[in-house]
Scaffold this motif. Structure first.
Motif, PDB file in Angstrom:
ATOM      1  N   THR A 354       9.761   4.013   9.405  1.00 44.53           N
ATOM      2  CA  THR A 354       9.275   5.023  10.356  1.00 44.53           C
ATOM      3  C   THR A 354      10.308   5.344  11.424  1.00 44.53           C
ATOM      4  O   THR A 354       9.956   5.900  12.465  1.00 44.53           O
ATOM      5  N   ARG A 355      11.569   4.994  11.187  1.00 43.36           N
ATOM      6  CA  ARG A 355      12.612   5.247  12.189  1.00 43.36           C
ATOM      7  C   ARG A 355      12.694   6.748  12.471  1.00 43.36           C
ATOM      8  O   ARG A 355      12.431   7.587  11.598  1.00 43.36           O
ATOM      9  N   GLY A 356      13.055   7.083  13.712  1.00 43.67           N
ATOM     10  CA  GLY A 356      13.097   8.491  14.096  1.00 43.67           C
ATOM     11  C   GLY A 356      11.723   9.093  14.231  1.00 43.67           C
ATOM     12  O   GLY A 356      11.575  10.320  14.104  1.00 43.67           O
ATOM     13  N   MET A 357      10.706   8.242  14.500  1.00 46.20           N
ATOM     14  CA  MET A 357       9.315   8.674  14.681  1.00 46.20           C
ATOM     15  C   MET A 357       8.766   9.412  13.454  1.00 46.20           C
ATOM     16  O   MET A 357       7.929  10.297  13.567  1.00 46.20           O
ATOM     17  N   ARG A 358       9.230   8.999  12.261  1.00 41.99           N
ATOM     18  CA  ARG A 358       8.732   9.614  11.029  1.00 41.99           C
ATOM     19  C   ARG A 358       7.529   8.823  10.521  1.00 41.99           C
ATOM     20  O   ARG A 358       7.586   8.150   9.495  1.00 41.99           O
ATOM     21  N   TYR A 359       6.444   8.912  11.252  1.00 42.43           N
ATOM     22  CA  TYR A 359       5.251   8.142  10.916  1.00 42.43           C
ATOM     23  C   TYR A 359       4.493   8.728   9.718  1.00 42.43           C
ATOM     24  O   TYR A 359       3.564   8.100   9.209  1.00 42.43           O
ATOM     25  N   GLU A 360       4.926   9.924   9.257  1.00 40.62           N
ATOM     26  CA  GLU A 360       4.317  10.453   8.042  1.00 40.62           C
ATOM     27  C   GLU A 360       4.656   9.596   6.822  1.00 40.62           C
ATOM     28  O   GLU A 360       3.986   9.675   5.789  1.00 40.62           O
ATOM     29  N   ASN A 361       5.674   8.737   6.973  1.00 42.26           N
ATOM     30  CA  ASN A 361       6.043   7.853   5.866  1.00 42.26           C
ATOM     31  C   ASN A 361       4.987   6.783   5.608  1.00 42.26           C
ATOM     32  O   ASN A 361       5.074   6.055   4.611  1.00 42.26           O
ATOM     33  N   LEU A 362       4.016   6.642   6.509  1.00 41.81           N
ATOM     34  CA  LEU A 362       2.916   5.719   6.241  1.00 41.81           C
ATOM     35  C   LEU A 362       2.150   6.118   4.987  1.00 41.81           C
ATOM     36  O   LEU A 362       1.521   5.280   4.331  1.00 41.81           O
ATOM     37  N   GLN A 363       2.220   7.387   4.623  1.00 43.75           N
ATOM     38  CA  GLN A 363       1.548   7.822   3.397  1.00 43.75           C
ATOM     39  C   GLN A 363       2.206   7.218   2.164  1.00 43.75           C
ATOM     40  O   GLN A 363       1.540   7.007   1.141  1.00 43.75           O
ATOM     41  N   SER A 364       3.523   6.949   2.245  1.00 40.59           N
ATOM     42  CA  SER A 364       4.187   6.287   1.113  1.00 40.59           C
ATOM     43  C   SER A 364       3.682   4.858   0.947  1.00 40.59           C
ATOM     44  O   SER A 364       3.513   4.375  -0.187  1.00 40.59           O
ATOM     45  N   LEU A 365       3.425   4.169   2.054  1.00 39.18           N
ATOM     46  CA  LEU A 365       2.835   2.830   1.967  1.00 39.18           C
ATOM     47  C   LEU A 365       1.431   2.922   1.382  1.00 39.18           C
ATOM     48  O   LEU A 365       1.041   2.097   0.535  1.00 39.18           O
ATOM     49  N   LEU A 366       0.681   3.928   1.829  1.00 37.24           N
ATOM     50  CA  LEU A 366      -0.672   4.105   1.302  1.00 37.24           C
ATOM     51  C   LEU A 366      -0.631   4.351  -0.206  1.00 37.24           C
ATOM     52  O   LEU A 366      -1.510   3.889  -0.949  1.00 37.24           O
ATOM     53  N   GLY A 367       0.414   5.061  -0.663  1.00 36.91           N
ATOM     54  CA  GLY A 367       0.568   5.280  -2.094  1.00 36.91           C
ATOM     55  C   GLY A 367       0.818   3.980  -2.840  1.00 36.91           C
ATOM     56  O   GLY A 367       0.285   3.772  -3.947  1.00 36.91           O
ATOM     57  N   GLN A 368       1.626   3.097  -2.243  1.00 34.25           N
ATOM     58  CA  GLN A 368       1.873   1.795  -2.874  1.00 34.25           C
ATOM     59  C   GLN A 368       0.603   0.959  -2.954  1.00 34.25           C
ATOM     60  O   GLN A 368       0.426   0.176  -3.889  1.00 34.25           O
ATOM     61  N   LEU A 369      -0.278   1.150  -1.979  1.00 36.85           N
ATOM     62  CA  LEU A 369      -1.492   0.332  -1.918  1.00 36.85           C
ATOM     63  C   LEU A 369      -2.675   0.987  -2.625  1.00 36.85           C
ATOM     64  O   LEU A 369      -3.749   0.370  -2.687  1.00 36.85           O
ATOM     65  N   ARG A 370      -2.494   2.202  -3.158  1.00 34.05           N
ATOM     66  CA  ARG A 370      -3.632   2.923  -3.699  1.00 34.05           C
ATOM     67  C   ARG A 370      -4.352   2.156  -4.795  1.00 34.05           C
ATOM     68  O   ARG A 370      -5.583   2.064  -4.818  1.00 34.05           O
TER      69      ARG A 370
END
Length: 810
Positions: A354-370
């Motif tokens: 999430t560096r550079g305040m790119r918190y939209e990348n949390l969706q990639s973690l959600l994809g890994q956990l789907r």
């Protein structure tokens, strides 16, 4: 669709409601408790239960109120007792009067300490985060309540509550022992947040977030990290999101989804030094693997399959514990200590992703956990019917298990809630998510943000960081600046307040005594709950190793124990004292400095009994900051006077076990020169008084010391004492019986003055057998440093430091 305010006042549970305020915090006043319908315990039984409580430390006012005041006969002389003293021992009464004169100052310190403890308790219990219910079990999730009614109408909550999350269980254990279950009201520490969301058309549903903290390793941020010997971790919190929906058939559906958090489960610490202190892994691999396995086994038993989401950095200071976590978990699985099917480890570097305040990348973690989210499911119940059960939990952690953890858990929870609403037919646009309804996402964000703030204040003293993203779904510059201010506040709190807060928490939980709270103010650090047990084991190993290293062949160990000594000759001042082992054999007395980390004897002094001139034992006051340090019975020591010709001082590698006679062995050092400027002694006159000329720090009774004589002072430890003796092993098959070391636990539990008296008796008995000592004046019972002398010996710097210390912390 419009969402109601977060500060809802009620949590529906079946047909009844739980009265809650500030997001469901109950009023645990004694008036409400006394008005309970089934509180039928007689007053006498209740008072007896209180009187039998082992609180560990009571003020005179509280003791009098509970009828626990001590009665003492007027004019009783503390020295008048029938205890027999060793032959050649004389009693000196001077220190008793000096101690009595200091009682007023001790009482004043005790009163200040009580006020300080009460202030801290008021802060803990009065700053929010304590919740209770008379008929709803807050300590367990909905799934764990399966098979019984959601509302406990027929039995007290105390009979079904989970003790791991019952915050005040230690307070109420005496009530439970007396069978007064109606009077015991469980509290949880954590958070309860409720929102009622209305849908156009009159329908509505309720969302509740309940966090319950496990108190087994409760504590403050830098004071409690990792796991303890039982596998309980710091900042261990179960968080349950409960969705309540009433359908058209007027049947209420309850859906629950549980996640957990907790510190990385092995031995590690993080000293409170600076904004970003480096973590340190403690103990060896086998111990860390064992304690991690205990933790995972308990979590699997409670929640099922564990998906371990590790959010720490993969590089830098956090990588030390992050990589160790992966190794330890992998080894637990490889050694079949936990079932491989019940564990999945997922590392995700939150700061990097999430560096550079790119918190939209949390969706990639959600994809890994789907896939895990779908397989895990959630608990769904309506009336007596259970439709689905949750098959495991996400165990999320970062370093503090606060800010990053809360962001990730809220992201997972929103995803699960979206699926639940679709399954119930409430949500008709699943592809748009919760944002399809005006205000719903914002309301849920505030629920989870408040949850994070509660947990953060309880563990770190401030609100949670990254709260701007949790509340709004966006990261902004204002949130970054708030996080910076929180970091500075946490630094101040961890440096100047947390150690005392930790000591008080341990005290009220039953882990520590009042003495430990006093000691915390002096040491400026708290102790682990199992500190005494671990210290006892370490000291036992030190005695065994010291005996094996330094005691000469053919000598039988009569007694060995732990003392504190600076190893300085001819000085009573304990400057930088450390643990030492005092060993009495049939031929000599040994004083050994043991290095715990290197597991070796670093210094050793051997004094032949034939050259031992005499032994003095008595009050040895080396600290005047806390009342416990002014008690002569708990601050006792020995002074060994000996002839330099029959003593050898070894330093460095003290492995030589050959006979050391008048000539020096290759590993022996000559006796250090006497520090004659420290102490000048003249012969005591009859009657115990003496014409003394001494330094202020050591103005007491002392036998004469010729230029060739020396002395060494040792102080008995007043906690975690270990006393050992070598005895014949009855189980041995050899004709003579092998000798083994045995602990004298009955003596270890006695006060230091009794241990010192026993030591003198053993030394006297062994010395008399050498036919070289005069038993009539060999043992002298007189203060080494009395209370008055200790206070007179304080330097100006010591007095200023003590006054400043008292002003700041008391």
């Amino acid at each position: 669709m419009a969402a109601s305010d977060v500060s809802s006042d009620r949590l529906q549970a079946s047909a009844s409601q739980i009265s809650l305020d500030d997001g469901a915090r109950g009023d645990y006043s004694k008036n409400n408790l006394a008005n309970r319908e089934h509180a039928a315990m007689p007053r006498e039984g209740f008072v007896q239960a209180l009187q039998g409580a082992s609180m560990g430390w009571l003020s005179p006012q509280i003791a009098k109120l509970l009828g626990r005041g001590q009665s003492e006969s007027a004019g009783a002389d503390p020295l008048d007792s029938s205890d027999e003293l060793p032959a050649g021992t004389t009693k000196d009464r001077s220190d008793v009067e000096l101690h009595n004169n200091s009682s007023s100052s001790g009482s004043s310190s005790a009163q200040r300490m009580e006020s300080r403890i009460i202030e801290e308790l008021t802060r803990v219990f009065g700053s929010g985060g304590m919740f209770y219910s008379y008929d709803y079990d807050l300590t367990s999730s909905l799934q764990q309540k399966e098979g019984r009614s959601l509302v406990a109408n027929k039995m007290p909550i105390s009979l079904i509550a989970s003790t791991d999350y019952w915050f005040n269980h230690h307070f109420q254990r005496q009530l439970l022992a007396q069978g007064a279950h109606e009077w015991a009201l469980p509290l949880i520490q954590g958070c309860i947040q409720i929102a009622i969301c209305e849908i156009s058309g009159g329908d509505s549903f309720q969302v509740c977030v309940v966090s319950r903290r496990n108190w087994r390793r409760i504590g403050m941020r830098y004071e409690r990290r990792g796991a303890d010997a039982s596998g309980y971790t710091a900042n261990s919190v179960d968080t349950e999101q409960i969705l309540t929906v009433e359908t058209g058939s007027h049947e209420t559906h309850y859906l629950s989804f549980v996640q957990t958090r907790g510190s990385i489960p092995f031995y590690w610490k993080q000293p409170a030094s600076g904004l970003h202190p480096a973590p340190v892994v403690l103990k060896g691999d086998s111990e860390n693997i064992g304690v991690c396995a205990k933790h995972l086994q308990r979590e699997i038993q409670r929640h099922g399959r564990q998906v371990l989401v590790n959010l720490v950095e993969h590089k830098g200071r956090e990588a030390t514990v992050g990589s160790k976590y992966a190794t330890v978990v992998g080894q637990c699985v490889a050694d079949e200590m936990v079932d491989a099917r019940m564990i999945r480890y997922i590392p995700w570097d939150f700061h990097f992703e999430t560096r550079g305040m790119r918190y939209e990348n949390l969706q990639s973690l959600l994809g890994q956990l789907r896939r895990e989210i779908d397989d895990m499911g959630y608990y769904w119940r309506a009336g007596e019917h259970t439709f689905t059960r949750q098959g495991g939990v996400f165990r999320v952690n970062c370093m503090d298990c606060l800010d990053r953890t809360n962001v990730v858990q809220s992201t997972i929870a929103r995803s699960v809630l979206n699926e639940q609403l679709v399954r119930l037919g409430v949500h008709i646009a699943p592809e748009k998510g919760l944002a399809a309804y005006n205000g719903l996402e914002s309301t849920l964000n505030h629920l989870w943000a408040n949850n994070g703030d509660y947990i953060s204040r309880q563990y770190a003293g401030t609100s949670a960081m990254k709260g701007d993203f949790t509340r709004t779904g966006k990261r902004n510059f204002g949130g970054v600046m708030s996080d910076a201010s929180y970091s500075l506040a946490r630094l101040w709190i961890s440096t100047f307040r947390d150690y005392f807060s930790q000591a008080v928490l341990d005290y009220v939980m039953g882990y520590q005594s009042a003495d430990d709270v006093f000691r915390t103010l002096v040491d400026l650090r708290s102790r682990e709950p199992d500190h005494t047990l671990q210290l006892t084991r370490t000291r036992e190993a030190a005695i065994e190793a010291s005996i094996a290293i330094v005691v000469h062949d053919g000598e039988d160990v009569q007694m060995a124990c732990i003392v504190q000594s600076s190893m300085a000759l001819d000085s009573l001042k304990q400057r930088g004292p450390a643990d030492a082992v005092l060993i009495v054999t049939t031929a000599a007395v040994y004083v050994c400095r043991y290095h715990y980390q290197m597991e070796k004897v670093s210094e050793a002094l051997r004094i032949e009994l034939s050259g031992l001139a005499r032994v003095q034992y008595g009050a040895y006051i080396t600290d005047t900051q806390v009342p416990q340090s002014l008690d002569p019975a708990r601050n006792h020591g020995l002074v060994l006077y000996f002839d330099a010709a029959v003593a050898r001082f070894n330093s460095g590698n003290s492995q030589n076990k050959s006979d050391i006679g008048p000539g020096e062995s290759p590993q022996s050092s000559p006796m250090p020169s006497a520090k004659s400027s420290v102490l000048t002694i003249t012969e005591p006159s009859d009657g115990g008084s003496s014409d003394r000329s001494t330094s202020a720090a050591a103005s007491e009774h002392h036998p004469p010391k010729a230029p060739s004589k020396h002395f060494i002072a040792c102080k008995l430890v007043n906690e975690a004492q270990v006393v050992m003796q070598r005895v014949s092993d009855q189980a041995s098959t050899s004709p003579s019986g092998d000798l083994c070391l045995m602990r004298l636990e009955s003596l270890e539990n006695q006060s230091p003055d009794l241990v010192a008296e026993c030591l003198c008796s053993v030394i006297l008995s062994a010395a008399l057998k050498t036919n070289t000592v005069d038993g009539s004046n060999f043992i002298v019972d007189a203060p080494i440093i009395s209370v008055a002398a200790a206070k007179q010996g304080l330097t100006v710097i010591d007095k200023v430091s003590r006054s400043l210390h008292r002003a700041l912390w008391l």
